[in-house]
Design a protein around this motif. Structure first.
Motif, mmCIF file in Angstrom:
data_model
loop_
_atom_site.group_PDB
_atom_site.id
_atom_site.type_symbol
_atom_site.label_atom_id
_atom_site.label_comp_id
_atom_site.label_asym_id
_atom_site.label_seq_id
_atom_site.Cartn_x
_atom_site.Cartn_y
_atom_site.Cartn_z
ATOM 1 N N ILE A 455 0.827 -1.205 0.000
ATOM 2 C CA ILE A 455 0.000 0.000 0.000
ATOM 3 C C ILE A 455 0.866 1.261 0.000
ATOM 4 N N ALA A 456 1.999 1.207 0.668
ATOM 5 C CA ALA A 456 2.866 2.382 0.801
ATOM 6 C C ALA A 456 3.670 2.687 -0.444
ATOM 7 N N THR A 457 3.880 1.694 -1.321
ATOM 8 C CA THR A 457 4.853 1.890 -2.402
ATOM 9 C C THR A 457 4.259 1.854 -3.806
ATOM 10 N N VAL A 458 3.024 1.401 -3.953
ATOM 11 C CA VAL A 458 2.430 1.400 -5.293
ATOM 12 C C VAL A 458 1.970 2.803 -5.668
ATOM 13 N N ARG A 459 1.588 2.988 -6.937
ATOM 14 C CA ARG A 459 1.100 4.299 -7.388
ATOM 15 C C ARG A 459 -0.181 4.657 -6.648
ATOM 16 N N GLY A 460 -0.433 5.943 -6.522
ATOM 17 C CA GLY A 460 -1.673 6.393 -5.909
ATOM 18 C C GLY A 460 -1.489 6.968 -4.523
ATOM 19 N N MET A 461 -2.618 7.140 -3.846
ATOM 20 C CA MET A 461 -2.660 7.819 -2.552
ATOM 21 C C MET A 461 -3.053 6.804 -1.477
ATOM 22 N N PRO A 462 -2.127 6.439 -0.584
ATOM 23 C CA PRO A 462 -2.434 5.400 0.398
ATOM 24 C C PRO A 462 -3.331 5.893 1.530
ATOM 25 N N GLN A 463 -4.254 5.013 1.927
ATOM 26 C CA GLN A 463 -5.130 5.282 3.071
ATOM 27 C C GLN A 463 -5.006 4.129 4.052
ATOM 28 N N ILE A 464 -4.831 4.461 5.324
ATOM 29 C CA ILE A 464 -4.768 3.448 6.375
ATOM 30 C C ILE A 464 -5.922 3.679 7.338
ATOM 31 N N TYR A 465 -6.357 2.630 8.002
ATOM 32 C CA TYR A 465 -7.557 2.648 8.830
ATOM 33 C C TYR A 465 -7.173 2.612 10.299
ATOM 34 N N TYR A 466 -7.787 3.499 11.071
ATOM 35 C CA TYR A 466 -7.407 3.651 12.479
ATOM 36 C C TYR A 466 -7.382 2.305 13.202
ATOM 37 N N GLY A 467 -6.386 2.137 14.042
ATOM 38 C CA GLY A 467 -6.272 0.944 14.872
ATOM 39 C C GLY A 467 -5.476 -0.173 14.258
ATOM 40 N N SER A 468 -5.400 -0.205 12.925
ATOM 41 C CA SER A 468 -4.622 -1.275 12.304
ATOM 42 C C SER A 468 -3.150 -1.141 12.648
ATOM 43 N N GLU A 469 -2.725 0.075 12.905
ATOM 44 C CA GLU A 469 -1.319 0.313 13.241
ATOM 45 C C GLU A 469 -0.935 -0.237 14.608
ATOM 46 N N ILE A 470 -1.902 -0.735 15.365
ATOM 47 C CA ILE A 470 -1.594 -1.410 16.638
ATOM 48 C C ILE A 470 -2.109 -2.853 16.607
ATOM 49 N N GLY A 471 -2.482 -3.334 15.420
ATOM 50 C CA GLY A 471 -2.937 -4.718 15.295
ATOM 51 C C GLY A 471 -4.408 -4.931 15.592
ATOM 52 N N MET A 472 -5.208 -3.850 15.617
ATOM 53 C CA MET A 472 -6.622 -3.993 15.954
ATOM 54 C C MET A 472 -7.336 -4.909 14.966
ATOM 55 N N LYS A 473 -8.185 -5.773 15.535
ATOM 56 C CA LYS A 473 -8.956 -6.703 14.720
ATOM 57 C C LYS A 473 -10.428 -6.317 14.746
ATOM 58 N N GLY A 474 -11.251 -7.126 14.081
ATOM 59 C CA GLY A 474 -12.694 -6.912 14.037
ATOM 60 C C GLY A 474 -13.296 -7.834 13.006
ATOM 61 N N ASN A 475 -14.339 -8.533 13.404
ATOM 62 C CA ASN A 475 -14.941 -9.549 12.557
ATOM 63 C C ASN A 475 -16.165 -8.977 11.861
ATOM 64 N N LYS A 476 -16.077 -8.787 10.560
ATOM 65 C CA LYS A 476 -17.163 -8.199 9.775
ATOM 66 C C LYS A 476 -18.440 -9.037 9.886
ATOM 67 N N SER A 477 -18.299 -10.345 10.012
ATOM 68 C CA SER A 477 -19.476 -11.201 10.080
ATOM 69 C C SER A 477 -20.290 -10.974 11.354
ATOM 70 N N LYS A 478 -19.689 -10.350 12.357
ATOM 71 C CA LYS A 478 -20.400 -10.026 13.590
ATOM 72 C C LYS A 478 -21.142 -8.693 13.497
ATOM 73 N N GLY A 479 -20.933 -7.970 12.407
ATOM 74 C CA GLY A 479 -21.576 -6.674 12.231
ATOM 75 C C GLY A 479 -20.572 -5.554 12.176
ATOM 76 N N ASP A 480 -21.039 -4.403 11.713
ATOM 77 C CA ASP A 480 -20.137 -3.261 11.543
ATOM 78 C C ASP A 480 -19.540 -2.786 12.858
#
Length: 611
Positions: A455-480
Motif C-alpha cells: 500500500i505504501a509503495t504502489v502508485r496512488g494515494m495510500p489510506q490506512i484505517y485507524y487501529g490497524s497500526e496497533i494490530g486492531m482486529k474486528g470480525n465483519k461477520s459479527k456486524g459493523d
C-alpha cells in the motif's frame, strides 16, 4: 393608546421574523465563483411574503407547493463583504427584515491545494477514536444517548478526542485525516456512523460544535497536515428536518414513497440496461432510513453544491471523500463535482465507486476515455482502487497459488492501469470502515507488513484505517460495530492506552513501529509520489516492482512464499542498470546488486538504489 400602538408596530416585525426558522446557507462570502447565491428561507408560511434585498440584485424567487419555503437567488458578483438586509414585504410594506452576511474570503482560498499522492490518509470514525469531552456524550436535542456497552451505539468519541491525539497520527507518518461524517444524525439507533444526516450545516453536538471542527482544521494545518470531509450527496436521513417537511414532492425520489436501490451500479453505464433497472439503481433509496435526494431538481442540486462549498470555505478543507458516488444521478453528480472543481481547481475529491472491474471504476474518473464513449465526464479527480483491495484480501492467504491465484492477482491489477486517466490519483487501501479488518483476515504481523509495504509503495494515494497500526482486529461477520471498535486508550478508564509507546503492549509496539517507519520514510520518497512503475511477473509468490524516474529508483520485493527465496537479479537488469548498490529502507542494511538476493519467508524489502 397611540404610544402602545406605536410600540406594537415596532415589535411586530420582530415577532413575525420568528417565522424564519432556518436560512441556508447561513452566510456566504464575497468574491466567489459561485456568485448566483440561492438562499433557502424556511418558516411558517414564509412564501406569503415577497423578499427584496437592498443594494443587491435578486435574479430569481422560487416558491414551491410548500408555503413554508422560499428560495431567493441573489447575484453576489461585485458585492463587498458586509451585511445585506433581506426585506420580507407584504405589498409595499416591509413586514420584517433579516440581516444576511457576506464575509470576506480568505486570500488564496480558491487556489488551495488538495491531497495527492504525496499524502498518507488516516481514516478514523470519530465516535470510536477518542472521547476528549465526556460532557457532550449525549445531548438533550438528540435522541440516541451514549451507551458504550452497545456495539452499534454511541460511544462518545468526538472532535476533541481527535485533536488530543494528533501527535499519534502525525507520528505514524500520516499527513491527512479523513473522518467519517460529523454532521448531525438524529437517528434513534446506530447514529454513530452519521451517514443518515439530519442537518448538513451543523456538526453533531455529540461530536462538538462547528467551531470545534474549524479548530480541528486549524490544528492539522499547524502541523502541515490536511483535513478531508466525508460528504454525502446521494441521501439524507429520515430525521433530516427538510425530509420531515419537504419543500416539494420531488425533493426526494418517490415511487411513490419508498423503493430500495438494486445496488447494481453497472446499470449506470450498461448500454443494454432496462430503464427500470437504471432508475432503481440511481433513484432507489440506499436503505429505508435514507431518502434518496433528487439531484435533477435544480433547487436540490444547487443546495448540495452550496453546502459543499460552504464547508470548504468555513472549515478550510483540503478534500472530500464522497460516499456512494456511483449511486447518484450521474449527470447531476458531474455538475456538482464540476462546480466544486471550478471553484477550487487544485482541490481533490475522491469518490466511493465500490465496483470490482477496473473499466467500470475508470469510467468515473475525470476525462475517462471509457466514459467518453458514452459522452460522459464525471469531472471526479479520484476514485478508490477497490480491485486492489479485493486482491489484497485474498492473496496473502492463498495456500495453493496457480496461474491466476496468488500474487499474480496483485500484478494483474496494475496491468489495467492503462484504463485510468490518472493512476496517481487512485486511493489505495487494504481496508476501511465498511470492509473486513485486515488484521482479522491476517492475524500474523508478517502478513500485515507485506500488505502495508504494498500500500505504501504502489502508485496512488495510500489510506490506512485507524487501529490497524496497533494490530486492531474486528470480525465483519459479527456486524459493523466489531470492525469499528474503540481505539484503546481513547477513554479515561481504558486499561490499555495504545496512544503511547509505554501504554502499548510489545506486539502493539511492533505494529506501530513498523507502520511509523514505513510511512514516515514515504513522506520524503518523491519517486514513490510521482515516479513510474515497472513490474515483473511474480515467480514463486515473489512479486517485484520498481518505482522510478530519470534519476531515482526504488526496488520493492514482496515475498509471499512461506519459504525463503533467492532471486536472480539479472532478470531485473533493465531497472538495475546504472545502480551499483542499494539500501534496504526498513532495516537500513546495504544490499549488493551483483547476482542474487535472498529474501526470507513472508518478508518484504524496499531498496533505495544508489549509483
Amino acid at each position: 393608546m397611540n404610544r402602545i400602538l406605536q410600540l406594537f408596530m415596532l415589535l411586530l416585525p420582530l415577532a413575525i421574523s420568528a417565522q424564519i426558522d432556518k436560512i441556508e446557507p447561513p452566510f456566504w462570502w464575497s468574491g466567489m465563483n459561485h456568485s448566483k447565491l440561492q438562499i433557502m428561507v424556511y418558516g411558517d408560511e414564509i412564501a406569503r411574503y415577497t423578499p427584496e434585498v437592498k443594494n443587491a440584485v435578486i435574479t430569481g424567487i422560487t416558491k414551491t407547493e410548500n408555503p413554508n419555503y422560499v428560495f431567493i437567488t441573489v447575484d453576489t458578483e461585485g458585492l463587498d463583504p458586509g451585511t445585506y438586509n433581506i426585506d420580507f414585504k407584504k405589498g409595499k410594506r416591509t413586514v420584517f427584515t433579516h440581516a444576511y452576511e457576506l464575509k470576506k474570503r480568505t486570500p488564496g482560498s480558491n487556489i488551495r491545494k488538495g491531497f495527492d499522492a504525496s499524502d498518507v490518509i488516516y481514516l478514523l470514525m470519530p465516535d470510536r477514536f477518542a472521547n476528549g469531552n465526556p460532557a457532550n456524550d449525549s445531548h438533550p436535542e438528540l435522541t440516541e444517548k451514549v451507551n458504550r456497552n452497545f456495539e452499534g451505539g454511541r460511544h462518545g468519541g468526538d472532535i476533541q478526542g481527535i485533536i488530543d491525539h494528533l501527535d499519534h497520527i502525525e507520528a505514524l507518518g500520516a499527513t491527512a485525516v479523513w473522518s467519517t461524517p460529523l454532521c448531525e444524525d438524529n437517528d434513534k439507533k446506530y447514529s454513530y456512523h452519521t451517514y443518515a444526516q439530519s442537518d448538513v450545516y451543523r456538526i453533531d453536538p455529540r461530536y462538538g460544535t462547528n467551531k470545534d471542527y474549524q479548530r480541528l482544521s486549524e490544528e492539522l494545518h499547524k502541523r502541515d497536515m490536511k483535513l478531508l470531509m466525508d460528504y454525502v450527496t446521494n441521501h439524507w436521513g429520515l430525521e433530516h428536518w427538510m425530509i420531515k417537511d419537504l419543500p416539494a414532492y420531488d425533493w426526494i425520489h418517490q415511487f411513490p414513497g419508498y423503493a430500495q436501490t438494486n445496488y447494481r451500479m453497472t446499470t449506470q453505464m450498461d448500454p443494454n440496461a432496462s430503464g427500470r433497472d437504471r432508475r432503481y439503481c440511481m433513484d432507489g433509496w440506499f436503505v429505508q432510513s435514507m431518502p434518496d435526494l433528487n439531484q435533477q431538481n435544480p433547487l436540490v442540486l444547487n443546495y448540495l453544491i452550496q453546502n459543499a462549498v460552504w464547508w470548504i470555505e468555513f472549515a478550510d478543507l483540503d478534500g472530500f471523500r464522497v460516499d456512494t458516488y456511483s449511486y447518484n444521478d450521474k449527470e447531476a453528480i458531474a455538475l456538482w463535482t464540476k462546480a466544486i472543481m471550478d471553484e477550487y481547481p487544485h482541490f481533490n475529491i475522491v469518490g466511493e465507486v465500490w465496483m470490482h472491474d477496473q473499466a467500470q471504476m475508470a469510467y468515473w474518473q475525470k476525462d475517462s476515455k471509457i466514459g467518453a464513449i458514452q459522452n460522459y465526464n464525471s469531472y471526479l479527480p479520484s476514485v478508490m482502487d477497490f480491485t486492489l483491495h479485493d486482491a489484497v484480501t485474498v492473496v496473502f492467504k492463498e495456500k495453493n497459488p496457480t496461474w491466476d491465484k496468488g500474487m499474480i492477482q496483485v500484478y494483474e491489477n496494475f496491468v489495467n492501469d492503462f484504463l485510468y486517466p490518472d493512476v496517481n490519483k487512485l486511493l489505495v487501501f487494504a481496508e476501511n470502515h465498511d470492509t473486513a479488518r485486515i488484521n482479522e483476515l491476517y492475524p500474523d504481523l508478517k502478513d500485515y507488513k507485506l500488505i502495508m509495504t504494498l500500500i505504501a509503495t504502489v502508485r496512488g494515494m495510500p489510506q490506512i484505517y485507524y487501529g490497524s497500526e496497533i494490530g486492531m482486529k474486528g470480525n465483519k461477520s459479527k456486524g459493523d460495530g466489531d470492525i469499528r471498535r474503540d481505539f484503546p486508550g481513547g477513554w479515561a478508564n481504558d486499561e490499555n492506552n495504545a496512544f503511547t509507546a509505554s501504554g502499548r503492549t510489545d506486539l502493539q509496539n511492533e505494529y506501530f513501529d513498523f507502520t511509523s517507519k514505513l510511512f514516515n520514510w514515504r513522506k520524503g520518497a518523491e519517486v514513490i509520489h510521482s515516479g513510474e512503475t515497472t513490474q515483473y511477473i511474480p515467480e514463486n509468490e515473489v512479486y517485484v516492482f520498481f518505482r522510478h524516474d530519470k534519476d531515482r529508483a526504488v526496488m520493492v520485493i514482496v515475498n509471499n512464499n512461506p519459504a525463503a527465496q533467492t532471486i536472480k537479479l539479472d532478470r531485473f537488469a533493465e531497472n538495475l542498470g546504472g545502480f551499483s548498490k542499494g539500501e534496504e529502507v526498513l532495516s537500513g542494511r546495504e544490499t549488493g546488486l551483483d547476482s542474487t538476493l535472498g529474501v526470507p519467508a513472508k518478508t518484504s524489502y524496499i531498496i533505495e538504489l544508489k549509483k
